[in-house]
Enzyme design. Structure first.
Site, short mmCIF file in Angstrom:
data_model
loop_
_atom_site.label_atom_id
_atom_site.label_comp_id
_atom_site.label_asym_id
_atom_site.label_seq_id
_atom_site.Cartn_x
_atom_site.Cartn_y
_atom_site.Cartn_z
N HIS A 144 0.88 -1.25 -0.01
CA HIS A 144 -0.19 0.05 0.10
C HIS A 144 0.85 1.36 0.11
O HIS A 144 0.47 2.09 -0.78
CB HIS A 144 -0.88 -0.04 1.34
CG HIS A 144 -1.77 1.17 1.41
ND1 HIS A 144 -3.07 0.82 1.81
CD2 HIS A 144 -1.27 2.36 1.50
CE1 HIS A 144 -3.69 2.16 1.68
NE2 HIS A 144 -2.60 3.07 1.83
N GLU A 145 1.96 1.13 0.78
CA GLU A 145 2.92 2.35 0.96
C GLU A 145 3.72 2.65 -0.31
O GLU A 145 3.79 3.92 -0.74
CB GLU A 145 3.75 2.31 2.04
CG GLU A 145 3.02 2.21 3.55
CD GLU A 145 1.83 3.61 3.57
OE1 GLU A 145 2.05 4.85 3.22
OE2 GLU A 145 0.83 3.17 4.00
N HIS A 148 1.67 4.36 -2.57
CA HIS A 148 1.62 5.74 -2.55
C HIS A 148 2.74 6.43 -3.20
O HIS A 148 2.59 7.56 -3.88
CB HIS A 148 1.86 6.10 -1.05
CG HIS A 148 0.24 6.27 -0.35
ND1 HIS A 148 -0.62 6.79 -0.72
CD2 HIS A 148 -0.10 5.49 0.66
CE1 HIS A 148 -1.54 6.61 0.03
NE2 HIS A 148 -1.50 5.77 0.84
NI NI Z 1 -2.52 5.03 2.53
#
Ligand code: NI
Length: 191
Positions: A144-145, A148
C-alpha cells in the site's frame, strides 16, 4: 505536524510520483519526524484505528519515504520503522483480498488484492541498505505504501465500484457504503 497536514482525496497531488532520495540528510530526518507526528496526531483523534503507516506524499512531500508502525497490535508502542526508496524485489505466494483504509481516504475502506509475501529492499533512516521478507498484514501495508510513492491510492485497485466500499460505524465495525448515495454524490474520491 498535525492531522490537518495530511492531504486527502480528491486532492490530485496524491496521484503524483515521488522522487528517489539520493542522500539521507538532516532534512530527511526532519521529514520523518513530521510524518510520525502527523500520523500519531491522526491516530489520537480516532478511537478504533491505528496509524499503521504513512508515505511522505501524504503530507505533501514528494520524497520516496515511508514510515511503518513497529507494532500493529499495540497502540502504546508509538514508534515507526522508516523505509527510504523502498522497492519490492520479489512477490511470492497467493494474491489475497482484504480490507484497507488510508489516512488520505477519509472514512472509506475497501477490499484490495495484494500478494501474501514480498521481499523488500530499502534504505533505513541512516541511509544503510536493508533487505527483508514480509508477509501477512505487514506485506499488505508495505505494498500500500509503495503504491503511494508511485501516486497510486488503494481505491485505484478496486475495479467493480458497486458493493466495494465500507465505512466504520461508531463501534468500529465495517458497514457497507452505497456507492451512488455516498461516494459519487459527495465526490469523496474523485473530483
Ligand atoms: Ni494510505
Amino acid at each position: 505536524m498535525k492531522k490537518e497536514d495530511i492531504i486527502t482525496l480528491p486532492c490530485p497531488r496524491l496521484r503524483h510520483k515521488s522522487a528517489k532520495v539520493h542522500v539521507v540528510t538532516d532534512e530527511t530526518k526532519g521529514l520523518i519526524d513530521d510524518m510520525v507526528s502527523a500520523a500519531l496526531d491522526w491516530e489520537d483523534s480516532r478511537p478504533h484505528e491505528i496509524s499503521a503507516a504513512l508515505a511522505a506524499v501524504q503530507i505533501d512531500r514528494l520524497d520516496r519515504v515511508v514510515i511503518v508502525r513497529s507494532d500493529f497490535d499495540d497502540k502504546e508502542v508509538r514508534d515507526f520503522t522508516t523505509l527510504i526508496n523502498p522497492e519490492i524485489v520479489k512477490y511470492e505466494g497467493d494474491i489475497l483480498d482484504d480490507y484497507e483504509g488510508c489516512l488520505s481516504v477519509s472514512n472509506v475502506y475497501g477490499k484490495v488484492p495484494r500478494f501474501a509475501k514480498i521481499r523488500i529492499k530499502a534504505l533505513d533512516k541512516d541511509g544503510k541498505e536493508v533487505r527483508f521478507k514480509a508477509e501477512g498484514f505487514l506485506a499488505r501495508v508495505i505494498q500500500h505504501e509503495i503504491d503511494h510513492t508511485n501516486g497510486i491510492v488503494f481505491i485505484d485497485h478496486i475495479r467493480d465500484l458497486t458493493d466495494a466500499f465500507y465505512t466504520l460505524d461508531e463501534k468500529g465495525e465495517l458497514q457497507p457504503l452505497d456507492y451512488d448515495q455516498h461516494i459519487k454524490t459527495n465526490s469523496i474520491l474523485w473530483d
